[in-house]
Write a protein that holds these residues in place. Structure first.
Motif, PDB file in Angstrom:
ATOM      1  N   LEU A 114       1.171  -0.870   0.312  1.00  0.00           N
ATOM      2  CA  LEU A 114       0.070  -0.201  -0.097  1.00  0.00           C
ATOM      3  C   LEU A 114       1.142   0.898   0.086  1.00  0.00           C
ATOM      4  O   LEU A 114       0.802   2.102   1.209  1.00  0.00           O
ATOM      5  N   PRO A 115       0.830   1.359  -1.246  1.00  0.00           N
ATOM      6  CA  PRO A 115       2.050   3.156  -1.233  1.00  0.00           C
ATOM      7  C   PRO A 115       1.811   3.791  -1.344  1.00  0.00           C
ATOM      8  O   PRO A 115       0.849   3.855  -1.199  1.00  0.00           O
ATOM      9  N   PHE A 116       2.725   5.316   0.094  1.00  0.00           N
ATOM     10  CA  PHE A 116       1.324   5.891   0.287  1.00  0.00           C
ATOM     11  C   PHE A 116       1.621   7.339  -1.224  1.00  0.00           C
ATOM     12  O   PHE A 116       0.648   7.601  -1.175  1.00  0.00           O
ATOM     13  N   PHE A 117       2.087   6.912  -2.197  1.00  0.00           N
ATOM     14  CA  PHE A 117       2.122   7.902  -2.991  1.00  0.00           C
ATOM     15  C   PHE A 117       1.169   7.288  -3.530  1.00  0.00           C
ATOM     16  O   PHE A 117       0.622   8.748  -4.684  1.00  0.00           O
ATOM     17  N   MET A 118       0.947   6.125  -3.983  1.00  0.00           N
ATOM     18  CA  MET A 118      -0.693   5.792  -4.388  1.00  0.00           C
ATOM     19  C   MET A 118      -2.136   5.882  -3.727  1.00  0.00           C
ATOM     20  O   MET A 118      -2.731   6.556  -3.802  1.00  0.00           O
ATOM     21  N   ILE A 119      -1.410   5.301  -2.610  1.00  0.00           N
ATOM     22  CA  ILE A 119      -2.777   6.501  -1.617  1.00  0.00           C
ATOM     23  C   ILE A 119      -3.174   7.644  -1.706  1.00  0.00           C
ATOM     24  O   ILE A 119      -4.433   8.179  -1.699  1.00  0.00           O
ATOM     25  N   ARG A 120      -2.457   9.257  -1.509  1.00  0.00           N
ATOM     26  CA  ARG A 120      -2.379  10.000  -1.640  1.00  0.00           C
ATOM     27  C   ARG A 120      -3.148  10.250  -2.750  1.00  0.00           C
ATOM     28  O   ARG A 120      -3.563  11.975  -2.818  1.00  0.00           O
ATOM     29  N   SER A 121      -3.060   9.534  -3.660  1.00  0.00           N
ATOM     30  CA  SER A 121      -3.677  10.192  -4.955  1.00  0.00           C
ATOM     31  C   SER A 121      -4.820   9.770  -5.020  1.00  0.00           C
ATOM     32  O   SER A 121      -6.388  10.280  -5.834  1.00  0.00           O
ATOM     33  N   LEU A 122      -6.042   8.678  -4.168  1.00  0.00           N
ATOM     34  CA  LEU A 122      -7.281   8.837  -4.083  1.00  0.00           C
ATOM     35  C   LEU A 122      -8.354   9.783  -3.371  1.00  0.00           C
ATOM     36  O   LEU A 122      -7.410  10.194  -2.133  1.00  0.00           O
ATOM     37  N   THR A 123      -9.473   9.683  -3.510  1.00  0.00           N
ATOM     38  CA  THR A 123     -10.403  10.225  -2.694  1.00  0.00           C
ATOM     39  C   THR A 123     -11.056   9.241  -1.380  1.00  0.00           C
ATOM     40  O   THR A 123     -11.350   8.631  -1.893  1.00  0.00           O
ATOM     41  N   LEU A 124      -9.880   9.984  -0.314  1.00  0.00           N
ATOM     42  CA  LEU A 124     -10.453   9.317   1.133  1.00  0.00           C
ATOM     43  C   LEU A 124     -11.742   9.659   1.635  1.00  0.00           C
ATOM     44  O   LEU A 124     -11.728  11.019   1.924  1.00  0.00           O
ATOM     45  N   PRO A 125     -12.775   8.711   2.007  1.00  0.00           N
ATOM     46  CA  PRO A 125     -13.895   9.259   2.481  1.00  0.00           C
ATOM     47  C   PRO A 125     -13.548   9.484   3.929  1.00  0.00           C
ATOM     48  O   PRO A 125     -12.639   9.536   4.491  1.00  0.00           O
ATOM     49  N   GLN A 126     -14.897  10.400   4.875  1.00  0.00           N
ATOM     50  CA  GLN A 126     -14.609  10.459   6.233  1.00  0.00           C
ATOM     51  C   GLN A 126     -14.587   9.555   7.578  1.00  0.00           C
ATOM     52  O   GLN A 126     -13.882   9.849   7.935  1.00  0.00           O
ATOM     53  N   LEU A 127     -14.911   8.700   7.247  1.00  0.00           N
ATOM     54  CA  LEU A 127     -14.284   7.319   7.963  1.00  0.00           C
ATOM     55  C   LEU A 127     -14.147   6.122   7.918  1.00  0.00           C
ATOM     56  O   LEU A 127     -13.715   6.205   6.661  1.00  0.00           O
ATOM     57  N   GLU A 128     -13.267   6.208   8.596  1.00  0.00           N
ATOM     58  CA  GLU A 128     -12.079   5.330   9.169  1.00  0.00           C
ATOM     59  C   GLU A 128     -12.307   3.790   8.751  1.00  0.00           C
ATOM     60  O   GLU A 128     -11.966   3.107   7.617  1.00  0.00           O
ATOM     61  N   GLN A 129     -13.906   3.785   9.107  1.00  0.00           N
ATOM     62  CA  GLN A 129     -13.884   2.227   8.254  1.00  0.00           C
ATOM     63  C   GLN A 129     -14.535   2.289   6.852  1.00  0.00           C
ATOM     64  O   GLN A 129     -13.975   0.872   6.260  1.00  0.00           O
ATOM     65  N   ASP A 130     -14.964   2.902   6.225  1.00  0.00           N
ATOM     66  CA  ASP A 130     -14.815   3.116   4.488  1.00  0.00           C
ATOM     67  C   ASP A 130     -12.987   3.213   4.618  1.00  0.00           C
ATOM     68  O   ASP A 130     -13.119   3.130   3.006  1.00  0.00           O
ATOM     69  N   ILE A 131     -12.751   4.347   4.602  1.00  0.00           N
ATOM     70  CA  ILE A 131     -11.225   4.213   4.076  1.00  0.00           C
ATOM     71  C   ILE A 131     -10.386   3.059   4.260  1.00  0.00           C
ATOM     72  O   ILE A 131      -9.666   2.313   3.138  1.00  0.00           O
ATOM     73  N   ILE A 132     -10.382   1.922   5.010  1.00  0.00           N
ATOM     74  CA  ILE A 132      -9.698   0.412   5.158  1.00  0.00           C
ATOM     75  C   ILE A 132     -10.490   0.082   4.227  1.00  0.00           C
ATOM     76  O   ILE A 132     -10.387  -0.518   3.633  1.00  0.00           O
ATOM     77  N   HIS A 133     -12.221   0.101   3.893  1.00  0.00           N
ATOM     78  CA  HIS A 133     -12.322  -1.219   3.091  1.00  0.00           C
ATOM     79  C   HIS A 133     -12.212  -0.294   1.831  1.00  0.00           C
ATOM     80  O   HIS A 133     -11.906  -0.838   0.611  1.00  0.00           O
ATOM     81  N   LEU A 134     -11.909   0.874   1.495  1.00  0.00           N
ATOM     82  CA  LEU A 134     -11.481   1.291   0.472  1.00  0.00           C
ATOM     83  C   LEU A 134      -9.901   0.700  -0.196  1.00  0.00           C
ATOM     84  O   LEU A 134      -9.464   0.264  -1.180  1.00  0.00           O
ATOM     85  N   LEU A 135      -9.064   1.172   1.053  1.00  0.00           N
ATOM     86  CA  LEU A 135      -7.978   0.404   0.697  1.00  0.00           C
ATOM     87  C   LEU A 135      -7.474  -0.648  -0.018  1.00  0.00           C
ATOM     88  O   LEU A 135      -6.925  -1.391  -0.532  1.00  0.00           O
ATOM     89  N   ALA A 136      -8.279  -1.577   1.357  1.00  0.00           N
ATOM     90  CA  ALA A 136      -8.439  -2.801   1.037  1.00  0.00           C
ATOM     91  C   ALA A 136      -8.534  -2.921  -0.858  1.00  0.00           C
ATOM     92  O   ALA A 136      -7.972  -4.128  -0.906  1.00  0.00           O
ATOM     93  N   THR A 137     -10.299  -3.116  -1.528  1.00  0.00           N
ATOM     94  CA  THR A 137     -10.740  -3.215  -2.342  1.00  0.00           C
ATOM     95  C   THR A 137      -9.421  -2.203  -3.255  1.00  0.00           C
ATOM     96  O   THR A 137      -8.558  -3.487  -4.403  1.00  0.00           O
TER      97      THR A 137
END
Length: 207
Positions: A114-137
């Motif tokens: 899960l490289p940070f430079f790729m994570i940084r380019s994503l539009t992250l949701p507000q809720l932590e559980q949604d962020i985790i689900h997005l990253l896993a997917t």
């Protein structure tokens, strides 16, 4: 959201390594693509002992075909650390050296999967559980690994933000004069105050 995140030296190294071979998006993070990019042979066998074998001319990673796909991917990213970063045969190392390499591979796994430079380019949701689900997917990893990585990022971003606020506060105390005009005593006092506060936050930053 992540403006104060500070990557580690190892994390910067992984990012540079990926970018040097054109691994730029989550879609690029397949086992075959990474193995081909770094000239590593991947051997998937039922019941295989999961390990990396390498020397100066050849590298191979053995994976157990009996395990779920996501778990296999995570093991691959852990083992990938050894041929890319380490030198020498683990069998000839002391237990302390092997432990250090395995600990480093654990950090490497998070950065590589899960490289940070790729994570940084994503539009992250507000809720932590949604962020985790997005990253896993997005990165095709288990929710457990996605949660571990997000918690690491969140802690490091919080630490960076706290340090930023600390520096701003300390500067405001001496805003009546420019730093270059301070006396040696004032400069020393400022540096000691910064160092003292940094020690408070240092425990929140991990490699």
């Amino acid at each position: 959201m992540l403006a104060h995140y500070q990557p580690t030296v190892l994390e910067d190294w992984v990012e540079a390594k990926y970018q040097s071979v054109g691994i730029l998006t989550p879609a690029d993070l397949t086992i075959d693509n990474i193995a081909n990019a770094f000239h590593i042979k991947v051997i998937l066998l039922p019941g295989a002992k999961e390990e990396a074998l390498w020397d100066d001319s050849l590298a191979a990673i053995f994976l157990n075909a009996d395990k779920p796909v996501l778990e296999t991917r995570e093991i691959f990213f852990h083992e990938l650390c050894h041929p890319l970063l380490h030198h020498g045969d683990q069998l000839g190392m002391s237990s302390h050296q092997r432990l250090h390499q395995e600990e480093q591979a654990g950090h490497f796994q998070l950065y590589a999967a899960l490289p940070f430079f790729m994570i940084r380019s994503l539009t992250l949701p507000q809720l932590e559980q949604d962020i985790i689900h997005l990253l896993a997917t997005e990165f095709a990893v288990t929710h457990e690994l996605a949660r571990k990585r997000w918690e690491q990022i969140h802690r490091r971003n919080y630490s960076g933000e706290a340090h930023y606020q600390l520096v701003a506060e300390m500067r405001s105390r001496y805003k009546k004069s420019l730093p270059q005009d301070w006396s040696d005593e004032t400069k020393a006092l400022y540096e000691r105050a910064i160092q003292r506060q940094q020690k408070h936050y240092r425990g929140m930053v991990i490699r």
